[in-house]
Design an enzyme around this catalytic site. Sequence first.
Site, PDB file in Angstrom:
ATOM      1  N   SER A 216      48.366  65.495  51.549  1.00  0.00           N
ATOM      2  CA  SER A 216      49.570  64.926  52.150  1.00  0.00           C
ATOM      3  C   SER A 216      49.618  65.173  53.653  1.00  0.00           C
ATOM      4  O   SER A 216      48.964  66.074  54.179  1.00  0.00           O
ATOM      5  CB  SER A 216      50.819  65.524  51.500  1.00  0.00           C
ATOM      6  OG  SER A 216      50.719  65.448  50.103  1.00  0.00           O
TER       7      SER A 216
HETATM    8  N1  SAH Z   1      49.787  68.309  47.244  1.00  0.00           N
HETATM    9  C1  SAH Z   1      48.440  67.801  47.336  1.00  0.00           C
HETATM   10  C2  SAH Z   1      48.391  66.304  47.409  1.00  0.00           C
HETATM   11  C3  SAH Z   1      48.558  65.718  46.122  1.00  0.00           C
HETATM   12  S1  SAH Z   1      48.099  64.050  45.906  1.00  0.00           S
HETATM   13  C4  SAH Z   1      47.700  68.381  48.508  1.00  0.00           C
HETATM   14  O1  SAH Z   1      48.323  69.113  49.269  1.00  0.00           O
HETATM   15  O2  SAH Z   1      46.513  68.115  48.635  1.00  0.00           O
HETATM   16  C5  SAH Z   1      48.796  63.901  44.300  1.00  0.00           C
HETATM   17  C6  SAH Z   1      48.032  64.591  43.218  1.00  0.00           C
HETATM   18  O3  SAH Z   1      48.803  64.463  42.034  1.00  0.00           O
HETATM   19  C7  SAH Z   1      46.686  63.954  42.927  1.00  0.00           C
HETATM   20  O4  SAH Z   1      45.677  64.918  43.030  1.00  0.00           O
HETATM   21  C8  SAH Z   1      46.841  63.421  41.498  1.00  0.00           C
HETATM   22  O5  SAH Z   1      45.641  63.511  40.746  1.00  0.00           O
HETATM   23  C9  SAH Z   1      47.916  64.318  40.943  1.00  0.00           C
HETATM   24  N2  SAH Z   1      48.688  63.796  39.815  1.00  0.00           N
HETATM   25  C10 SAH Z   1      49.250  62.570  39.657  1.00  0.00           C
HETATM   26  N3  SAH Z   1      49.893  62.486  38.490  1.00  0.00           N
HETATM   27  C11 SAH Z   1      49.739  63.695  37.873  1.00  0.00           C
HETATM   28  C12 SAH Z   1      50.175  64.220  36.613  1.00  0.00           C
HETATM   29  N4  SAH Z   1      50.891  63.511  35.744  1.00  0.00           N
HETATM   30  N5  SAH Z   1      49.833  65.493  36.318  1.00  0.00           N
HETATM   31  C13 SAH Z   1      49.093  66.246  37.168  1.00  0.00           C
HETATM   32  N6  SAH Z   1      48.651  65.798  38.363  1.00  0.00           N
HETATM   33  C14 SAH Z   1      48.973  64.535  38.717  1.00  0.00           C
END
Ligand code: SAH
Length: 206
Positions: free
Chosen positions: A54
């Site tokens: 992010s």
């Molecule tokens: N906070 C993270 C960015 C996350 S991007 C950072 O700092 O890098 C969003 C993430 O959510 C992705 O890796 C995606 O695979 C995950 N995601 C999406 N839906 C999800 C779910 N139902 N359960 C677990 N992870 C999920």
Amino acid sequence: MGRLILELRQGGVTDSRVLGVIENLPRSLFLAGPFKDRWDENVALPIGYQQTVSQPSIVGLMAQALEITDRHKVLEIGTGSGYQAAVLAPLCRRLYTIERHAPLLKESELRFQELGLTNITSICGDGAAGWPSQAPFERIIVAAAAPDVPPVLLDQLSSGGVMIVPIGLDKDDQRLTKIIKAQNGVETQDLGPTRFVPFIDGRVAK
Ligand code: SAH
């Protein structure tokens, strides 16, 4: 003061604890290949599997809006690169984080070790189910956009607890939303427009 911290301040991140953690956390550790050099740009960057780390100002705003203390047990959905987790962990008692992509989670776990962050517990799984055995959580943060507040997560939020979640499936029409679980109902605050990858409900990646 670095360029990134300056931009965070301009973007409304004023909490000195949050700024301090971000200032001391090497973002390049969470990036790969050609993106490593772009660690101080206040933009989201690719981490593989069509996911992104992010934008730092959003990570900062979410951490600030959570109003975390060192007594809080925090649940994060969407570990991704682990960057947000590494910002939250020093501010709370224990961070539980769930990621559906096993390879992303493995890399994050190595980063947590390297940084000596010992109060993070992580699993590969479906965040839509939350983490029932550890519930309730004083704070919940969802790092992917959901159509609405995930009901199971609301159940796992303790009374008086705060959840931050991007709401809206349309990439151009998402709102960062703060949910406060008060005794007489749920209070919702709009924290402004945002852009997150979708929250995938009910499936672990293969
Ligand atoms: N906070 C993270 C960015 C996350 S991007 C950072 O700092 O890098 C969003 C993430 O959510 C992705 O890796 C995606 O695979 C995950 N995601 C999406 N839906 C999800 C779910 N139902 N359960 C677990 N992870 C999920």
